[in-house]
Design an enzyme around this catalytic site. Structure first.
Site, short mmCIF file in Angstrom:
data_model
loop_
_atom_site.label_atom_id
_atom_site.label_comp_id
_atom_site.label_asym_id
_atom_site.label_seq_id
_atom_site.Cartn_x
_atom_site.Cartn_y
_atom_site.Cartn_z
N SER A 1 0.72 -1.16 -0.14
CA SER A 1 0.15 0.13 0.06
C SER A 1 0.85 1.05 -0.09
CB SER A 1 -0.84 -0.06 1.17
OG SER A 1 -2.04 1.03 0.95
N HIS B 1 -4.15 -1.84 -4.22
CA HIS B 1 -5.57 -1.87 -4.04
C HIS B 1 -6.56 -1.88 -5.37
CE1 HIS B 1 -4.35 -2.08 -0.06
NE2 HIS B 1 -4.13 -0.88 -0.08
#
Length: 240
Positions: A129, A164
């Site tokens: 991330s 994501h």
């Protein structure tokens, strides 16, 4: 004169904080050039959240490695000791959280310069991330609330990164808009469940722990249309 070590980065779409099987973390550890690598976790993007640190210890203490955590919000090391710690690692693993805050804190403490030096010396840099975003020239982020582009990063990986990609609503369309507008350079979109290894800035391996997760290269055709190329990924373990 000895050849310069390969400079390697790993972008992770999962790992100890999101997955139970440990496949991506085991793959990442296998990339180290030593049998028991030193792995330093930087939880800066989460504000050094204690629960996140504990997750790391729980996941990595049983593995064949030497885990450590570097806290910057409760910094106890002077500049020389900080440099010695980071440059002695085989792997630096950066956690998720707020990408913009991560970069600001690193620059305040000079960690950005030390990570560049470690990278040039052959330390494997990786993260999930925000910990994947930080290595590129720019990234797609929710650091400011709504999804947007952040034309900032360490620039060790050319182009941009979007994490994501398949799991958060709006990620794909918003990233496409940023690349189409030139707000972000062409780059790499990570589905949850993949790992991508870059050597000297070039993609050299891509793996997946789930049947559908993939790595995508997103760019424009020069006329304003966005092109998305899905890259081949090797399956990991019995999840396939």
């Amino acid at each position: 004169m000895a050849a310069a070590p390969a400079r390697r980065l790993v972008l992770l779409g999962g790992g100890f904080s999101t997955d139970d099987d440990g496949l991506l973390d085991d793959w990442m550890l296998s990339l180290a050039d030593v049998p028991r690598p030193k792995v330093c976790f930087l939880p800066t993007a989460s504000g050094d959240a204690p629960a996140y640190v504990e997750q790391f210890h729980t996941a990595f203490r049983p593995r064949e490695c030497e885990p450590a955590v570097l806290s910057l919000f409760r910094r106890e090391l002077d500049d020389d000791a900080l440099r010695a710690v980071l440059l002695s690692q085989d792997i630096v693993y950066v956690g998720g959280g707020n990408t913009a805050n991560l970069l600001a804190v690193w620059r305040t403490h000079g960690v950005d310069r030390l990570l560049r030096e470690a990278y040039d010396r052959g330390t494997l840099l990786c993260g999930i991330s925000a910990g994947a975003n930080c290595w590129a020239e720019g990234s797609h982020t929710d650091s400011f609330g709504p999804l947007t582009f952040l034309p900032d990063g360490l620039g060790l990986l050319p182009g941009s990164v979007c994490p994501h990609y398949d799991s958060e609503p709006g990620r794909r369309s918003s990233y496409h808009e940023a690349v189409a507008a030139g707000s972000l350079a062409a780059g790499w979109a990570l589905d949850d469940g993949i790992g991508a290894l870059f050597t000297d800035g070039l993609l050299t391996d891509a793996v997946t722990r789930t049947p559908m997760a993939r790595l995508h290269h997103v760019r424009t055709d020069g006329k304003g249309d966005v092109l998305e190329e899905t890259m081949p990924c090797r399956p990991l373990g019995e999840a396939q």
